[in-house]
Write an enzyme that holds these catalytic residues in place. Structure first.
Site, PDB file in Angstrom:
ATOM      1  N   LYS A   1      -6.757  -0.935   4.780  1.00  0.00           N
ATOM      2  CA  LYS A   1      -6.715  -2.404   4.710  1.00  0.00           C
ATOM      3  C   LYS A   1      -6.248  -2.994   6.040  1.00  0.00           C
ATOM      4  O   LYS A   1      -5.698  -2.281   6.892  1.00  0.00           O
ATOM      5  CB  LYS A   1      -5.794  -2.814   3.556  1.00  0.00           C
ATOM      6  CG  LYS A   1      -6.307  -2.363   2.181  1.00  0.00           C
ATOM      7  CD  LYS A   1      -5.388  -2.871   1.064  1.00  0.00           C
ATOM      8  CE  LYS A   1      -5.914  -2.472  -0.310  1.00  0.00           C
ATOM      9  NZ  LYS A   1      -5.069  -3.017  -1.405  1.00  0.00           N
TER      10      LYS A   1
ATOM     11  N   TYR B   1     -13.658  -6.972  -5.307  1.00  0.00           N
ATOM     12  CA  TYR B   1     -12.539  -7.264  -6.200  1.00  0.00           C
ATOM     13  C   TYR B   1     -12.942  -8.146  -7.381  1.00  0.00           C
ATOM     14  O   TYR B   1     -12.106  -8.868  -7.931  1.00  0.00           O
ATOM     15  CB  TYR B   1     -11.387  -7.897  -5.418  1.00  0.00           C
ATOM     16  CG  TYR B   1     -10.549  -6.884  -4.656  1.00  0.00           C
ATOM     17  CD1 TYR B   1      -9.997  -5.770  -5.309  1.00  0.00           C
ATOM     18  CD2 TYR B   1     -10.284  -7.032  -3.303  1.00  0.00           C
ATOM     19  CE1 TYR B   1      -9.214  -4.845  -4.624  1.00  0.00           C
ATOM     20  CE2 TYR B   1      -9.505  -6.106  -2.608  1.00  0.00           C
ATOM     21  CZ  TYR B   1      -8.970  -5.021  -3.282  1.00  0.00           C
ATOM     22  OH  TYR B   1      -8.194  -4.105  -2.610  1.00  0.00           O
TER      23      TYR B   1
ATOM     24  N   ASN C   1      -0.726  -3.083   0.807  1.00  0.00           N
ATOM     25  CA  ASN C   1      -0.351  -1.692   0.516  1.00  0.00           C
ATOM     26  C   ASN C   1      -1.257  -0.671   1.207  1.00  0.00           C
ATOM     27  O   ASN C   1      -1.460   0.423   0.719  1.00  0.00           O
ATOM     28  CB  ASN C   1      -0.290  -1.470  -0.992  1.00  0.00           C
ATOM     29  CG  ASN C   1      -1.587  -1.871  -1.680  1.00  0.00           C
ATOM     30  OD1 ASN C   1      -2.606  -2.071  -1.024  1.00  0.00           O
ATOM     31  ND2 ASN C   1      -1.548  -1.974  -3.000  1.00  0.00           N
TER      32      ASN C   1
ATOM     33  N   HIS D   1      -7.050   1.166   0.003  1.00  0.00           N
ATOM     34  CA  HIS D   1      -7.765   1.077  -1.272  1.00  0.00           C
ATOM     35  C   HIS D   1      -8.470   2.400  -1.526  1.00  0.00           C
ATOM     36  O   HIS D   1      -9.015   3.001  -0.607  1.00  0.00           O
ATOM     37  CB  HIS D   1      -8.817  -0.044  -1.236  1.00  0.00           C
ATOM     38  CG  HIS D   1      -9.796   0.052  -2.375  1.00  0.00           C
ATOM     39  ND1 HIS D   1      -9.521  -0.482  -3.613  1.00  0.00           N
ATOM     40  CD2 HIS D   1     -10.994   0.677  -2.482  1.00  0.00           C
ATOM     41  CE1 HIS D   1     -10.544  -0.198  -4.425  1.00  0.00           C
ATOM     42  NE2 HIS D   1     -11.446   0.498  -3.766  1.00  0.00           N
TER      43      HIS D   1
ATOM     44  N   GLU E   1     -18.731   0.848  -5.668  1.00  0.00           N
ATOM     45  CA  GLU E   1     -18.156   0.454  -4.379  1.00  0.00           C
ATOM     46  C   GLU E   1     -18.900   1.102  -3.201  1.00  0.00           C
ATOM     47  O   GLU E   1     -19.047   0.488  -2.149  1.00  0.00           O
ATOM     48  CB  GLU E   1     -16.663   0.808  -4.355  1.00  0.00           C
ATOM     49  CG  GLU E   1     -15.866  -0.036  -5.352  1.00  0.00           C
ATOM     50  CD  GLU E   1     -14.424   0.415  -5.526  1.00  0.00           C
ATOM     51  OE1 GLU E   1     -13.980   1.345  -4.821  1.00  0.00           O
ATOM     52  OE2 GLU E   1     -13.734  -0.179  -6.387  1.00  0.00           O
TER      53      GLU E   1
HETATM   54  P1  DAT Z   1      -4.920  -0.551  -6.716  1.00  0.00           P
HETATM   55  O1  DAT Z   1      -5.167  -1.064  -5.311  1.00  0.00           O
HETATM   56  O2  DAT Z   1      -3.750   0.381  -6.753  1.00  0.00           O
HETATM   57  O3  DAT Z   1      -6.156   0.004  -7.364  1.00  0.00           O
HETATM   58  P2  DAT Z   1      -5.308  -2.913  -8.346  1.00  0.00           P
HETATM   59  O4  DAT Z   1      -6.760  -2.565  -8.399  1.00  0.00           O
HETATM   60  O5  DAT Z   1      -4.614  -3.185  -9.648  1.00  0.00           O
HETATM   61  O6  DAT Z   1      -4.454  -1.808  -7.575  1.00  0.00           O
HETATM   62  O7  DAT Z   1      -5.125  -4.224  -7.461  1.00  0.00           O
HETATM   63  C1  DAT Z   1      -5.884  -4.395  -6.284  1.00  0.00           C
HETATM   64  C2  DAT Z   1      -4.986  -4.933  -5.208  1.00  0.00           C
HETATM   65  O8  DAT Z   1      -4.528  -6.231  -5.574  1.00  0.00           O
HETATM   66  C3  DAT Z   1      -3.714  -4.123  -4.995  1.00  0.00           C
HETATM   67  O9  DAT Z   1      -3.919  -3.052  -4.109  1.00  0.00           O
HETATM   68  C4  DAT Z   1      -2.762  -5.135  -4.465  1.00  0.00           C
HETATM   69  C5  DAT Z   1      -3.184  -6.410  -5.163  1.00  0.00           C
HETATM   70  N1  DAT Z   1      -2.372  -6.652  -6.350  1.00  0.00           N
HETATM   71  C6  DAT Z   1      -2.436  -6.000  -7.539  1.00  0.00           C
HETATM   72  N2  DAT Z   1      -1.553  -6.473  -8.415  1.00  0.00           N
HETATM   73  C7  DAT Z   1      -0.904  -7.467  -7.769  1.00  0.00           C
HETATM   74  C8  DAT Z   1       0.142  -8.363  -8.134  1.00  0.00           C
HETATM   75  N3  DAT Z   1       0.688  -8.348  -9.352  1.00  0.00           N
HETATM   76  N4  DAT Z   1       0.563  -9.258  -7.196  1.00  0.00           N
HETATM   77  C9  DAT Z   1       0.015  -9.290  -5.968  1.00  0.00           C
HETATM   78  N5  DAT Z   1      -0.973  -8.471  -5.564  1.00  0.00           N
HETATM   79  C10 DAT Z   1      -1.423  -7.582  -6.450  1.00  0.00           C
HETATM   80 MG    MG Z   2      -7.931  -0.959  -7.908  1.00  0.00          MG
END
Ligand code: DAT
Ligand code: MG
Length: 148
Positions: free
Chosen positions: A18, A58, A125, A128, A139
């Protein structure tokens, strides 16, 4: 699995370093960990991702409170898209990445060792990785249409 690949073709996943990872100079370290595990890079590209690609990427999060911030953060600077191959690589990369919140991600993982939740406005974080073989297929078609 794309139609033209045999059923026993190696598993593939979509990885994004990212914009926070690229900006912090951690692209090499993150790719190093992926390769050191034994996974193989089959595609690699640095780019500022178009908003439309990020919205499709997303789509599952559309409507969530963090969605707008997430999409704008992901387009805020260059990211690195990688097509990665290996035995059970989808699951394996999720383990290597660590859980979503870097504060809670275990030490030894990319997010646990290198991620910082506290000095970023969104949950930045670093990485991805597709969360299932089905997501990976979708994807990869989005980010590496030529490889699909
Ligand atoms: P991951 O990236 O571990 O698959 P995800 O698909 O649930 O997690 O979410 C996609 C991204 O969105 C994640 O890397 C960071 C952001 N995100 C997820 N939950 C969040 C939250 N509660 N507040 C802010 N950002 C969030
Ligand atoms: Mg995810």
């Amino acid at each position: 699995m794309p139609q033209h690949l045999p059923d026993d073709a190696p598993e593939r996943t979509l990885i994004l370093v990212k914009p926070d990872g690229v900006a912090r100079g951690l692209t090499g370290e993150i790719l190093r960990r992926i390769e050191a595990k034994g996974y193989v890079l089959k595609g690699l590209r640095l780019e500022v991702a178009p908003r439309e690609t990020l919205e499709q990427h997303y789509a599952e999060h559309r409507g969530r409170p963090f969605y707008e911030g997430l999409v704008s953060f992901m387009g805020s600077g260059p990211l690195v898209a990688a097509l990665v191959e290996g035995e059970r690589v989808v699951e394996g990369m999720r383990v290597l990445m660590g859980s979503t919140d870097p504060t809670l991600a275990p030490a030894g993982t990319i997010r646990g060792d290198l991620g910082r939740a506290w000095d970023t406005p969104h949950m930045e974080n670093l990485i991805h990785g597709s969360d299932s073989v089905e997501s990976a297929r979708r994807e990869i078609a989005l980010w590496f249409p030529e490889a699909d």
